[in-house]
Design a protein around this motif. Structure first.
Motif, PDB file in Angstrom:
ATOM      1  N   TRP A  38       0.812  -1.693  -0.126  1.00 35.58           N
ATOM      2  CA  TRP A  38       0.003   0.080   0.505  1.00 35.58           C
ATOM      3  C   TRP A  38       0.926   1.317  -0.126  1.00 35.58           C
ATOM      4  CZ3 TRP A  38      -4.639  -0.241   3.592  1.00 35.58           C
ATOM      5  CH2 TRP A  38      -5.512  -1.814   3.592  1.00 35.58           C
ATOM      6  N   HIS A  39       2.053   1.344   1.075  1.00 34.14           N
ATOM      7  CA  HIS A  39       2.831   2.474   0.397  1.00 34.14           C
ATOM      8  C   HIS A  39       3.224   2.427   0.172  1.00 34.14           C
ATOM      9  CE1 HIS A  39       5.989  -0.526   1.882  1.00 34.14           C
ATOM     10  NE2 HIS A  39       6.917   0.421   1.577  1.00 34.14           N
ATOM     11  N   ARG A  40       3.477   2.380  -0.997  1.00 35.45           N
ATOM     12  CA  ARG A  40       4.426   2.307  -2.089  1.00 35.45           C
ATOM     13  C   ARG A  40       3.312   2.503  -3.333  1.00 35.45           C
ATOM     14  NH1 ARG A  40       6.518  -2.815  -3.418  1.00 35.45           N
ATOM     15  NH2 ARG A  40       7.260  -2.323  -5.397  1.00 35.45           N
ATOM     16  N   LEU A  41       2.506   1.522  -3.436  1.00 38.77           N
ATOM     17  CA  LEU A  41       1.391   1.883  -4.623  1.00 38.77           C
ATOM     18  C   LEU A  41       0.707   3.733  -4.151  1.00 38.77           C
ATOM     19  CD1 LEU A  41      -0.297   1.558  -6.352  1.00 38.77           C
ATOM     20  CD2 LEU A  41      -2.514   0.638  -5.228  1.00 38.77           C
ATOM     21  N   ILE A  42       0.307   3.667  -2.855  1.00 41.17           N
ATOM     22  CA  ILE A  42       0.184   5.205  -2.698  1.00 41.17           C
ATOM     23  C   ILE A  42       0.656   6.816  -2.217  1.00 41.17           C
ATOM     24  CG2 ILE A  42      -0.999   6.498  -0.519  1.00 41.17           C
ATOM     25  CD1 ILE A  42      -2.283   3.993  -0.261  1.00 41.17           C
ATOM     26  N   LEU A  43       1.936   6.804  -1.962  1.00 39.99           N
ATOM     27  CA  LEU A  43       3.170   7.444  -2.041  1.00 39.99           C
ATOM     28  C   LEU A  43       3.659   7.479  -3.692  1.00 39.99           C
ATOM     29  CD1 LEU A  43       4.900   6.724   1.595  1.00 39.99           C
ATOM     30  CD2 LEU A  43       3.095   8.319   0.850  1.00 39.99           C
ATOM     31  N   GLY A  44       4.108   6.325  -4.098  1.00 37.92           N
ATOM     32  CA  GLY A  44       4.402   6.350  -5.299  1.00 37.92           C
ATOM     33  C   GLY A  44       3.751   7.743  -6.365  1.00 37.92           C
ATOM     34  N   LEU A  45       2.969   7.106  -6.435  1.00 36.44           N
ATOM     35  CA  LEU A  45       1.246   7.803  -7.326  1.00 36.44           C
ATOM     36  C   LEU A  45       2.043   9.421  -6.847  1.00 36.44           C
ATOM     37  CD1 LEU A  45      -1.946   6.079  -6.684  1.00 36.44           C
ATOM     38  CD2 LEU A  45      -0.646   6.070  -8.715  1.00 36.44           C
ATOM     39  N   TRP A  46       2.687   9.656  -6.644  1.00 38.89           N
ATOM     40  CA  TRP A  46       3.324  11.587  -5.732  1.00 38.89           C
ATOM     41  C   TRP A  46       4.239  11.834  -6.388  1.00 38.89           C
ATOM     42  CZ3 TRP A  46      -0.572  14.780  -5.037  1.00 38.89           C
ATOM     43  CH2 TRP A  46      -1.513  14.713  -4.143  1.00 38.89           C
ATOM     44  N   HIS A  47       5.839  11.148  -6.262  1.00 40.58           N
ATOM     45  CA  HIS A  47       6.349  11.024  -6.262  1.00 40.58           C
ATOM     46  C   HIS A  47       7.144  10.505  -7.879  1.00 40.58           C
ATOM     47  CE1 HIS A  47       9.011   7.441  -4.232  1.00 40.58           C
ATOM     48  NE2 HIS A  47       7.450   7.592  -3.739  1.00 40.58           N
TER      49      HIS A  47
END
Length: 212
Positions: A38-47
């Protein structure tokens, strides 16, 4: 039998395989894909959105989609004047209204994603239902979280909230186009056509609606 070439991705274009000495295209290795947390998907969508959407291609993300709907629905309930007024009178009915609001967010998100999938298939796309719909929901609510967070502290008709509404909506619209382009292997203009109606409807009903 030789393996068929992989479909084009968002990062790398579709390139034909070079035949070997026997005249047959070389078999493509199928490396094991690592789990997309989840954290890679959610945070990755921003950077790094392009790489993350490419990594998420053909994967369902229902758990993340449902979690984001619940969080977004709860934040939206905090800014609803009717729920705030009901909370001042009685807490139990206010919680029931908040639950209905969260359920409404879940249903509306599913409808928006399903319509996106249907239009993309009509326009010639070949993507599967589960990855397209679940990732569309993730993209929509991930990009809307900053606006919801600001709206819990400021009035929904304030300049800052309205600026955040348009900025996050534009970013979400761009990501939705990238998502549909990668999932359905459509050109950019068809991917934009597949998401435009839903994003405009969401902007009017879900984002700008509480400000009026």
């Amino acid at each position: 039998m030789s393996a068929s070439p992989p479909p084009p991705t968002l990062v790398q274009p579709n390139q034909p395989n070079r035949p070997n000495r026997s005249g047959q295209p070389p078999a493509q290795p199928s490396p094991r894909r690592r789990r997309l947390w989840w954290h890679r998907l959610i945070l990755g969508l921003w950077h790094r959105p392009v790489e993350v959407l490419d990594e998420a291609r053909d994967r369902g993300a229902w758990s993340a989609a449902v979690m984001l709907c619940v969080v977004s629905g709860a934040l939206g309930a905090l800014t609803a004047r009717d729920i705030q007024a009901q909370w001042a009178v009685a807490q139990r009915p206010a919680l029931a209204l908040a639950g209905l609001a969260i359920a409404g967010v879940l249903i509306a998100s599913l409808v928006l994603g399903a319509v996106t999938q249907a239009i993309a298939r009509i326009l010639g796309g070949n993507g599967r239902f589960s990855p397209t719909v679940s990732l569309f929901i993730v993209v929509f609510w991930v990009t809307d979280l900053p606006r919801l967070a600001i709206a819990t502290w400021l009035p929904t008709d304030s300049t800052l909230v309205q600026a955040a509404t348009w900025a996050t909506w534009g970013f979400g619209y761009a990501l939705a186009i990238l998502l549909v382009r990668g999932q359905h292997h459509l050109p950019t203009h068809k991917a934009a056509a597949a998401v435009t109606i839903q994003m405009l409807a969401a902007l009017t009903l879900l984002r700008l609606g509480p400000a009026h």
